[in-house]
Design an enzyme around this catalytic site. Structure first.
Site, PDB file in Angstrom:
ATOM      1  N   HIS A   1       1.822   4.261  -3.085  1.00  0.00           N
ATOM      2  CA  HIS A   1       1.777   5.724  -2.989  1.00  0.00           C
ATOM      3  C   HIS A   1       3.069   6.332  -3.536  1.00  0.00           C
ATOM      4  O   HIS A   1       3.044   7.266  -4.349  1.00  0.00           O
ATOM      5  CB  HIS A   1       1.615   6.156  -1.519  1.00  0.00           C
ATOM      6  CG  HIS A   1       0.258   5.934  -0.952  1.00  0.00           C
ATOM      7  ND1 HIS A   1      -0.903   6.252  -1.626  1.00  0.00           N
ATOM      8  CD2 HIS A   1      -0.129   5.466   0.267  1.00  0.00           C
ATOM      9  CE1 HIS A   1      -1.947   5.964  -0.863  1.00  0.00           C
ATOM     10  NE2 HIS A   1      -1.500   5.483   0.285  1.00  0.00           N
TER      11      HIS A   1
ATOM     12  N   HIS B   1       0.841  -1.198   0.000  1.00  0.00           N
ATOM     13  CA  HIS B   1       0.000   0.000   0.000  1.00  0.00           C
ATOM     14  C   HIS B   1       0.877   1.250   0.000  1.00  0.00           C
ATOM     15  O   HIS B   1       0.672   2.175  -0.804  1.00  0.00           O
ATOM     16  CB  HIS B   1      -0.906  -0.026   1.241  1.00  0.00           C
ATOM     17  CG  HIS B   1      -1.768   1.175   1.406  1.00  0.00           C
ATOM     18  ND1 HIS B   1      -3.111   1.181   1.078  1.00  0.00           N
ATOM     19  CD2 HIS B   1      -1.505   2.420   1.884  1.00  0.00           C
ATOM     20  CE1 HIS B   1      -3.620   2.370   1.347  1.00  0.00           C
ATOM     21  NE2 HIS B   1      -2.660   3.137   1.832  1.00  0.00           N
ATOM     22  N   GLU B   2       1.864   1.293   0.907  1.00  0.00           N
ATOM     23  CA  GLU B   2       2.724   2.469   1.014  1.00  0.00           C
ATOM     24  C   GLU B   2       3.615   2.635  -0.215  1.00  0.00           C
ATOM     25  O   GLU B   2       3.801   3.754  -0.715  1.00  0.00           O
ATOM     26  CB  GLU B   2       3.576   2.379   2.281  1.00  0.00           C
ATOM     27  CG  GLU B   2       2.791   2.480   3.578  1.00  0.00           C
ATOM     28  CD  GLU B   2       2.059   3.802   3.725  1.00  0.00           C
ATOM     29  OE1 GLU B   2       2.557   4.826   3.200  1.00  0.00           O
ATOM     30  OE2 GLU B   2       0.984   3.810   4.348  1.00  0.00           O
TER      31      GLU B   2
END
Length: 231
Positions: free
Chosen positions: A26, A22-23
């Site tokens: 980004h 997820h990170e």
């Protein structure tokens, strides 16, 4: 293996993978748009040590899972600075959407994996069962993480999406709520359910979409397995 340790392992492993991806999503989306902040700080790596918060990524989710409470967690946020990009608010909207999009994609991978393992005979052994349990939790955790982060409250990804969609004046007014984001979250997640257990707005907003999505991902798993799978 001790039952508690087994349960922790089948939660911690998928939680760490889901949050790390997820990170990184980004950071990689920001890099694609022209922001090198995450890359320059070495945060585009999939090395869990660069992203894991011991409390938010491992301990808290594990304890919540053992208590049969809604599971959520957090990681060390990937640094992003889109102020120098054209249309920074729109850029931040795209960067914000990349994390949940990654989790939805990982949930699809988990569903396919569940379907493949479901074709294996029940006597396949402990390793296959361990992998299967991890995949089931990986599916649920990714859907929960995606939906949780899509809540339109600062500092969640959903708040960046809302800002990017609003007209400039409305977006500026909405952005002024950002310093109040943490107190609002604490009230909704902790204070309100504690004072009035019958009222849990965040859980009410999350349970239905996660369940609905879970049914459709389970349908994909059943398609791969060649037979219906129980929810």
């Amino acid at each position: 293996m001790n039952d508690t340790l087994y349960q922790l392992a089948t939660v911690a492993i998928p939680m760490i993978v889901a949050i790390v991806f997820h990170e990184v999503a980004h950071g990689r989306m920001a890099r694609l748009l022209g922001d090198r902040t995450a890359q320059d700080r070495g945060r585009l790596s999939f090395n869990p040590l660069r992203h894991v918060d011991p409390v938010g990524t491992v301990f808290l989710p594990g304890m919540l899972a053992l208590a049969h409470a809604p599971v959520f967690g957090w990681a060390k946020p990937v640094p992003v600075d889109v102020r120098g990009l054209p249309h920074p608010r729109r850029a931040m909207m795209i960067v914000g959407a990349a994390g949940p999009a990654m989790n939805f994609a990982l949930a699809a991978v988990a569903a396919v994996g569940i379907g493949i393992l479901a074709r294996i005979e029940p006597g396949a052994g402990l390793v296959a069962q361990f992998v299967f349990d991890n995949l089931v939790n990986f599916l649920v955790i990714n859907l929960s993480l995606a939906c949780f982060n899509l809540l339109p409250l600062p500092p969640f990804d959903g708040s960046h999406i809302v800002e990017g969609l609003l007209p400039e004046r409305a977006a500026n007014a909405y952005a002024r709520l950002r310093p109040l984001g943490l107190p609002i979250i604490l009230v909704l997640l902790v204070v309100l359910p504690w004072l009035m257990p019958a009222i849990d707005p965040v859980r009410a907003l999350l349970v239905q979409p996660v369940s609905w999505l879970g049914e459709h991902y389970l349908a994909l798993a059943s398609l791969v397995a060649g037979r219906p799978l129980d929810a």
